[in-house]
Structure formats: C-alpha cells, structure tokens
Design a protein around this motif. Sequence first.
Motif, PDB file in Angstrom:
ATOM      1  N   GLU A 256       0.956  -1.072  -0.077  1.00  0.00           N
ATOM      2  CA  GLU A 256       0.020  -0.049  -0.086  1.00  0.00           C
ATOM      3  C   GLU A 256       0.984   1.090  -0.029  1.00  0.00           C
ATOM      4  O   GLU A 256       0.851   1.941   0.915  1.00  0.00           O
ATOM      5  N   THR A 257       1.619   1.131  -0.937  1.00  0.00           N
ATOM      6  CA  THR A 257       2.396   2.435  -1.124  1.00  0.00           C
ATOM      7  C   THR A 257       1.785   3.528  -1.747  1.00  0.00           C
ATOM      8  O   THR A 257       1.534   3.619  -2.767  1.00  0.00           O
ATOM      9  N   VAL A 258       1.945   4.904  -0.636  1.00  0.00           N
ATOM     10  CA  VAL A 258       1.423   5.982  -1.336  1.00  0.00           C
ATOM     11  C   VAL A 258       2.147   7.235  -1.066  1.00  0.00           C
ATOM     12  O   VAL A 258       3.114   7.157  -0.421  1.00  0.00           O
ATOM     13  N   PRO A 259       2.180   8.253  -1.858  1.00  0.00           N
ATOM     14  CA  PRO A 259       0.970   8.478  -2.726  1.00  0.00           C
ATOM     15  C   PRO A 259       1.116   7.732  -4.125  1.00  0.00           C
ATOM     16  O   PRO A 259       2.358   7.535  -4.457  1.00  0.00           O
ATOM     17  N   THR A 260       0.220   7.275  -4.521  1.00  0.00           N
ATOM     18  CA  THR A 260       0.108   6.693  -5.787  1.00  0.00           C
ATOM     19  C   THR A 260      -0.644   7.331  -6.745  1.00  0.00           C
ATOM     20  O   THR A 260      -2.027   7.677  -6.443  1.00  0.00           O
ATOM     21  N   VAL A 261      -0.308   7.985  -7.716  1.00  0.00           N
ATOM     22  CA  VAL A 261      -1.049   9.165  -8.838  1.00  0.00           C
ATOM     23  C   VAL A 261      -1.130   8.418 -10.012  1.00  0.00           C
ATOM     24  O   VAL A 261      -0.187   7.857 -10.691  1.00  0.00           O
ATOM     25  N   VAL A 262      -2.561   8.251 -10.306  1.00  0.00           N
ATOM     26  CA  VAL A 262      -2.843   7.750 -11.792  1.00  0.00           C
ATOM     27  C   VAL A 262      -3.301   8.921 -12.661  1.00  0.00           C
ATOM     28  O   VAL A 262      -4.044   9.597 -12.563  1.00  0.00           O
ATOM     29  N   VAL A 263      -2.482   8.919 -13.753  1.00  0.00           N
ATOM     30  CA  VAL A 263      -2.491   9.703 -14.998  1.00  0.00           C
ATOM     31  C   VAL A 263      -2.919   9.042 -16.024  1.00  0.00           C
ATOM     32  O   VAL A 263      -2.040   8.286 -16.542  1.00  0.00           O
ATOM     33  N   ALA A 264      -4.077   9.222 -16.694  1.00  0.00           N
ATOM     34  CA  ALA A 264      -4.301   8.584 -17.848  1.00  0.00           C
ATOM     35  C   ALA A 264      -4.325   7.248 -17.752  1.00  0.00           C
ATOM     36  O   ALA A 264      -3.874   6.403 -18.830  1.00  0.00           O
ATOM     37  N   GLY A 265      -4.648   6.675 -16.897  1.00  0.00           N
ATOM     38  CA  GLY A 265      -4.663   5.261 -16.374  1.00  0.00           C
ATOM     39  C   GLY A 265      -3.486   4.743 -16.202  1.00  0.00           C
ATOM     40  O   GLY A 265      -3.285   3.505 -15.934  1.00  0.00           O
ATOM     41  N   GLN A 266      -2.502   5.420 -16.113  1.00  0.00           N
ATOM     42  CA  GLN A 266      -1.037   5.074 -15.786  1.00  0.00           C
ATOM     43  C   GLN A 266      -0.768   5.384 -14.219  1.00  0.00           C
ATOM     44  O   GLN A 266      -0.591   6.477 -14.196  1.00  0.00           O
ATOM     45  N   PRO A 267      -0.407   4.375 -13.464  1.00  0.00           N
ATOM     46  CA  PRO A 267       0.045   4.794 -11.962  1.00  0.00           C
ATOM     47  C   PRO A 267       1.419   4.981 -11.832  1.00  0.00           C
ATOM     48  O   PRO A 267       2.455   4.634 -12.670  1.00  0.00           O
ATOM     49  N   HIS A 268       1.642   6.055 -11.064  1.00  0.00           N
ATOM     50  CA  HIS A 268       3.064   6.526 -10.619  1.00  0.00           C
ATOM     51  C   HIS A 268       3.158   6.547  -9.129  1.00  0.00           C
ATOM     52  O   HIS A 268       2.454   7.182  -8.603  1.00  0.00           O
ATOM     53  N   THR A 269       4.096   5.786  -8.772  1.00  0.00           N
ATOM     54  CA  THR A 269       4.140   5.842  -7.059  1.00  0.00           C
ATOM     55  C   THR A 269       5.308   6.644  -6.763  1.00  0.00           C
ATOM     56  O   THR A 269       6.328   6.904  -7.200  1.00  0.00           O
ATOM     57  N   ASN A 270       4.716   7.748  -5.749  1.00  0.00           N
ATOM     58  CA  ASN A 270       5.524   8.663  -5.097  1.00  0.00           C
ATOM     59  C   ASN A 270       6.132   9.489  -6.203  1.00  0.00           C
ATOM     60  O   ASN A 270       7.292   9.810  -6.147  1.00  0.00           O
ATOM     61  N   PRO A 271       5.267  10.264  -7.079  1.00  0.00           N
ATOM     62  CA  PRO A 271       6.034  11.238  -7.843  1.00  0.00           C
ATOM     63  C   PRO A 271       6.253  12.575  -7.479  1.00  0.00           C
ATOM     64  O   PRO A 271       5.965  12.850  -6.527  1.00  0.00           O
ATOM     65  N   ASP A 272       7.151  13.016  -8.354  1.00  0.00           N
ATOM     66  CA  ASP A 272       7.531  14.308  -7.878  1.00  0.00           C
ATOM     67  C   ASP A 272       6.315  15.464  -7.938  1.00  0.00           C
ATOM     68  O   ASP A 272       5.633  15.367  -9.099  1.00  0.00           O
ATOM     69  N   PRO A 273       6.119  16.230  -6.827  1.00  0.00           N
ATOM     70  CA  PRO A 273       5.180  17.034  -7.012  1.00  0.00           C
ATOM     71  C   PRO A 273       5.142  18.062  -8.189  1.00  0.00           C
ATOM     72  O   PRO A 273       3.952  18.226  -8.810  1.00  0.00           O
ATOM     73  N   GLY A 274       6.361  18.697  -8.428  1.00  0.00           N
ATOM     74  CA  GLY A 274       6.217  19.270  -9.665  1.00  0.00           C
ATOM     75  C   GLY A 274       5.703  18.691 -10.972  1.00  0.00           C
ATOM     76  O   GLY A 274       4.818  19.264 -11.714  1.00  0.00           O
ATOM     77  N   TRP A 275       6.167  17.372 -11.163  1.00  0.00           N
ATOM     78  CA  TRP A 275       5.351  16.535 -12.367  1.00  0.00           C
ATOM     79  C   TRP A 275       4.168  16.250 -12.193  1.00  0.00           C
ATOM     80  O   TRP A 275       3.320  16.777 -13.336  1.00  0.00           O
ATOM     81  N   VAL A 276       3.562  16.184 -11.075  1.00  0.00           N
ATOM     82  CA  VAL A 276       2.048  15.967 -10.749  1.00  0.00           C
ATOM     83  C   VAL A 276       1.534  17.464 -11.185  1.00  0.00           C
ATOM     84  O   VAL A 276       0.412  17.307 -11.994  1.00  0.00           O
ATOM     85  N   ARG A 277       2.082  18.563 -10.924  1.00  0.00           N
ATOM     86  CA  ARG A 277       1.313  19.800 -11.049  1.00  0.00           C
ATOM     87  C   ARG A 277       1.578  20.065 -12.611  1.00  0.00           C
ATOM     88  O   ARG A 277       0.274  20.477 -13.265  1.00  0.00           O
ATOM     89  N   GLU A 278       2.571  19.430 -13.430  1.00  0.00           N
ATOM     90  CA  GLU A 278       2.411  19.529 -14.947  1.00  0.00           C
ATOM     91  C   GLU A 278       1.379  18.881 -15.559  1.00  0.00           C
ATOM     92  O   GLU A 278       0.946  19.022 -16.671  1.00  0.00           O
ATOM     93  N   GLN A 279       0.991  17.667 -14.967  1.00  0.00           N
ATOM     94  CA  GLN A 279      -0.190  16.770 -15.436  1.00  0.00           C
ATOM     95  C   GLN A 279      -1.512  17.614 -15.217  1.00  0.00           C
ATOM     96  O   GLN A 279      -2.221  16.980 -16.256  1.00  0.00           O
ATOM     97  N   LEU A 280      -1.744  18.443 -14.707  1.00  0.00           N
ATOM     98  CA  LEU A 280      -2.812  19.281 -14.574  1.00  0.00           C
ATOM     99  C   LEU A 280      -2.869  19.963 -16.011  1.00  0.00           C
ATOM    100  O   LEU A 280      -2.283  20.844 -16.279  1.00  0.00           O
ATOM    101  N   SER A 281      -4.276  19.842 -16.789  1.00  0.00           N
ATOM    102  CA  SER A 281      -4.433  20.339 -17.773  1.00  0.00           C
ATOM    103  C   SER A 281      -4.702  22.088 -17.640  1.00  0.00           C
ATOM    104  O   SER A 281      -5.146  22.228 -16.456  1.00  0.00           O
ATOM    105  N   PRO A 282      -4.186  22.903 -18.425  1.00  0.00           N
ATOM    106  CA  PRO A 282      -4.380  24.362 -18.244  1.00  0.00           C
ATOM    107  C   PRO A 282      -5.883  24.759 -18.060  1.00  0.00           C
ATOM    108  O   PRO A 282      -6.408  25.543 -17.485  1.00  0.00           O
TER     109      PRO A 282
END
Length: 145
Positions: free
Chosen positions: A117-143
């Motif tokens: 149960e490793t968190v945070p796990t962020v799912v973007v477009a169906g692809q999971p990313h475990t403990n991603p960089d917060p800057g990368w997560v912010r970039e995934q938000l569409s304008p």
Amino acid sequence: MMRAWTLPMLFVLSGSAIATGLTSRGSPGTAAALLLAFLALAGVNSPLIFPRSICVQEARRRSAVDGRPVVFWRPGCKYCIRLRLQLGRSARQLHWVNIWRDPAGAAAVRATNDGNETVPTVVVAGQPHTNPDPGWVREQLSPSA
C-alpha cells in the motif's frame, strides 16, 4: 476513520502533557511554544489538510470525464503530506482517494505496487506513478482544469 486521527491525537496529548509539565516548572513561554509546535504537527498529519476524499469508483469516473489525475493517499504519510503541501491550491484539482477509508482504493494501490500500500500513488491517464515528484504532478494538470 479512527486510525486516521490517532497520530494527530497523540501529538495533541503529548504536547499538552509536555506543556503542562513545563508550565508547572515555571516555563510558560517554552510551554506555549512547544504546544504550538505539537498542534502544528497534529494539523499537518490530520486528514483536514487534504481535499475531500471520494471513493475510487467515483474518482475514476470523474477522471475519465475531466482527465484530472487520481491521488491515492493515507493520513500520516509524510510523502502524501509533502505532495499535498507542494501542490498548494492545485491540490483541489485532483481526485483524492483515502485508502484507509476506501477498501477498493487500497486494493487498487496494492494491485499497482506489488501487494504494497505504497502512497502516494498518482494515476494519470490510466498509468500509475508511485510517489511522483510534486512538480511533475502539477504539470499533469491541464490548463483548462
């Protein structure tokens, strides 16, 4: 939900006990400063700093509609807290799933992370990313999000 509040309650109780002891020994200033520090730790580790959690099914449905990432988290996780704090106001644009409140969410995280149960796990477009960089997560938000 009770275990989500265990750590914050321990911080409040510990801080109160230490502050009471310091006050009785004649150090009210130090007691107040330590109590404030413990209260801050309790606040940061509480579920209150996170946007309202939804169930995994609702998060997936909403993500399919608006394309926003889904974040699986749990209270007290220092990496989840880091992600939340570094996202700032952008955090409200994500769909948050508390794995301690949603067994299906916990199962989804275990399926992604080899049974852990490793968190945070962020799912973007169906692809999971475990403990991603917060800057990368912010970039995934569409304008437009």
